[in-house]
Enzyme design. Sequence first.
Site, short mmCIF file in Angstrom:
data_model
loop_
_atom_site.label_atom_id
_atom_site.label_comp_id
_atom_site.label_asym_id
_atom_site.label_seq_id
_atom_site.Cartn_x
_atom_site.Cartn_y
_atom_site.Cartn_z
CG PHE A 1 8.55 -24.52 -6.26
CD1 PHE A 1 8.90 -23.35 -5.30
CD2 PHE A 1 8.89 -24.53 -7.74
CE1 PHE A 1 8.91 -22.28 -5.84
CE2 PHE A 1 9.01 -22.67 -7.80
CZ PHE A 1 9.47 -21.93 -6.81
CD GLN A 2 6.06 -20.39 -8.65
OE1 GLN A 2 6.51 -20.98 -10.03
NE2 GLN A 2 6.90 -19.57 -8.87
CE LYS B 1 7.73 -28.19 -15.94
NZ LYS B 1 8.74 -27.11 -15.58
CG MET C 1 -16.95 6.08 -5.15
SD MET C 1 -18.14 7.79 -5.19
CE MET C 1 -17.93 6.93 -6.47
CD GLU D 1 1.28 -13.97 -12.72
OE1 GLU D 1 1.48 -12.47 -11.56
OE2 GLU D 1 1.97 -14.15 -12.76
C1 LIG Z 1 -9.18 -2.84 -5.81
C2 LIG Z 1 -10.25 -2.37 -4.68
N1 LIG Z 1 -10.29 -2.17 -3.77
C3 LIG Z 1 -10.81 -0.66 -2.81
C4 LIG Z 1 -11.68 -0.42 -3.41
C5 LIG Z 1 -13.07 0.64 -2.80
N2 LIG Z 1 -12.91 1.71 -3.19
C6 LIG Z 1 -13.85 2.05 -4.23
S1 LIG Z 1 -13.30 3.37 -4.70
C7 LIG Z 1 -12.42 3.88 -4.00
C8 LIG Z 1 -11.30 5.45 -4.56
C9 LIG Z 1 -11.09 5.17 -5.68
O1 LIG Z 1 -10.04 6.37 -5.40
P1 LIG Z 1 -9.03 6.72 -7.37
O2 LIG Z 1 -9.19 5.78 -7.82
O3 LIG Z 1 -7.90 7.91 -6.71
O4 LIG Z 1 -10.44 8.12 -8.07
P2 LIG Z 1 -11.59 8.90 -7.71
O5 LIG Z 1 -12.25 8.34 -7.17
O6 LIG Z 1 -10.80 9.96 -6.90
O7 LIG Z 1 -11.94 9.20 -8.61
C10 LIG Z 1 -11.97 3.04 -3.80
C11 LIG Z 1 -10.97 2.69 -2.33
C12 LIG Z 1 -12.15 -0.92 -4.88
N3 LIG Z 1 -12.77 -0.60 -5.27
N4 LIG Z 1 -11.15 -1.76 -5.06
#
Ligand SMILES: Cc1ncc(C[n+]2csc(CCOP(=O)(O)OP(=O)(O)O)c2C)c(N)n1
Lengths: 561, 80
Positions: free
Chosen positions: A114-115, A164, A476, A52
């Site tokens: 439920f749900q 529902k 990042m 979803e």
């Molecule tokens: C749902 C979610 N969880 C954690 C983060 C924190 N976060 C920001 S950038 C990142 C790394 C992203 O890694 P990747 O997709 O491999 O991209 P890269 O930075 O290596 O290009 C994380 C964990 C986020 N933005 N969103």
Amino acid sequence: MEKISGAQALMKSLLREGVDTIFGYPGGAIMPVYDALYDYKDSIRHVLVRHEQGAAHAAEGYSRLSGKPGVCMVTSGPGATNLVTGIADAMSDSIPIVCITGQVTAAALGTDAFQEAPVIGIVTPVTKWCYQITNAAEIPHIVAKAFHIASSGRKGPVLIDITKDAQFELCEYDDSIQTITLKSRHDPHFAKKLDRAAALLNSAKRPYVLFGHGISLSKAENELVQFVEQGGFPAASTLLGLSSMPKSHPLYMGMLGMHGNYAPNKLTNKADVIFAIGMRFDDRVTGDIKKYAPQAKIIHVDIDHAELDKVITADIAIHADAKEFLAQITPLIKSRKHDEWIGQFKKLDTEEREVVVDAELYPKSGEISMAEVVRIVSEKTKGKAVIVADVGQHQMVSARYYGFENSDSFITSGGLGTMGFALPASIGAKIAGPKREVIAIIGDGSFQMNIQELGTIMQEKLSVKIIILNNRHLGMVRQWQELFFEERYSFVHMENPNFNKIADGYSIPNELVEERKDLAPALDRMLKAEGSYLLDIMVKRDENVFPMIPSGAAVDEVRLK
Amino acid sequence: MRYVLTIKSENAPGTLYRIAGLLLRKKINIESLHVKEIDRKKHISLFTIEIFLSTHLMAKLIKQIDRVVEVTHAEYRRMQ
Ligand SMILES: Cc1ncc(C[n+]2csc(CCOP(=O)(O)OP(=O)(O)O)c2C)c(N)n1
């Protein structure tokens, strides 16, 4: 009047709103609606997502390219809770989506049936509006209201939860269009502020225009260009403003923000008049607010009056729609040139080019860089593709180096920064814009957050092009650990599956690219392919994105290395 | 500062929850609360809410409350 079921009334109401696509996933509490949908297969395309969350992001992507609210539909309980991240994302980025959730029968509400999940309770803080329907007769009016609220004023997500029994219940479908009027707030000083803003811009020595997502949301791209050309104003974009002005335009100075361009950030603290429109001074744009443009007079135009004076106190705060406002102010602007001032941008731009850009775009040896991939994609598509970027370094690199020429060409999760956004959003984008080349650029981490949507791409036969910029890291976060946490690399390395085998499993043609010499030919094959295509591109594992405003620093403390 | 908010809204389930949510995000405690329908024909309710808040935040908060779709009018005044 002939009586129809609530579920059928919902179908008729959706058709009346011009809905042609629904992203959804069925389940117990929404089954009467799915049964009604069976009879509308010819007029409504239902896209069966694999989770979803994917439905919500796909609806966002659809909305970004169609300009209409995207629609998603799911069952109660876990179906509804799985939507929440997507709804919060749409709330942050003002994207109109209409979410329809099934709910247990009215009699069972509040019994831990439920749900059963208290969906209204869960989503209220992350929706612009939400409503629970318990009587079928309410459906036509509530659906009309939902679409109106989602797409008027500051746009955003709305949710309708339908029990529902209301889906089964017979009702008289009242087709008389009920006009929905929402309150509007009129600023009695508007005319005076318009004149003052024009006068301030006309007398400015170093005027500077900042624009954001509000431009594309109000379809004000042409008005923006006319305005900056009239005044000869240098202009810079936020992340979500990207592609609202062609990057090649001589008055386009680049991107603002933490990983934006050098000149646009640095010169924020040199401008004497800042004109900010359709943007909200996000902390990623302002850096330390106390040191944000203290020297400048600030004019802030936004459609949401709660954004005015929220972060930055403006000298002139104007509550207005971007398109209407730009059309009104442009005739009051004197035709001028600001060559000396724009020269300052050019000078810093050259510095950024020499220190950062050239080396990233044209590396001669070593592993492939993210930037060169984006450069080649940009060259090969002439800046005309729709880039759907996920979240992380690859997002910033895509934003920095793709040469956007057309409007509505950059789709990404800005405000919430939701990893897993890009793959499902690209599905919605491709469905809304089948003639456009839709390219998802995704990190290896983000790809695995909604990887299941490859199944949707397969089933719907969507020609979405997928580029994984694979650095085997949560890049990042790794960058921050390197720069601000003494290289203590805490859980940022990823052992990845074989993405080619996964794509094979979904019958999506794919290639692994490990060497520079193979990159351009592989991109050619990807772009030539009729259907979907996936490239897993191995890039440098320890690249850092620069320039950077370290968190807590001022905009003019932006670093080139 | 001690403030009294007076908010008029559609008399509909969930409106108090939405307003309370805006206070909760800023960790603002409700000191007192009163709600009553004041217009039977138009189904308008009047909320009177007392809170403590610093002055510079009050003007921002009231605009966020005013932005709520169901809210028709929102204002505040300082209490002595
Ligand atoms: C749902 C979610 N969880 C954690 C983060 C924190 N976060 C920001 S950038 C990142 C790394 C992203 O890694 P990747 O997709 O491999 O991209 P890269 O930075 O290596 O290009 C994380 C964990 C986020 N933005 N969103």
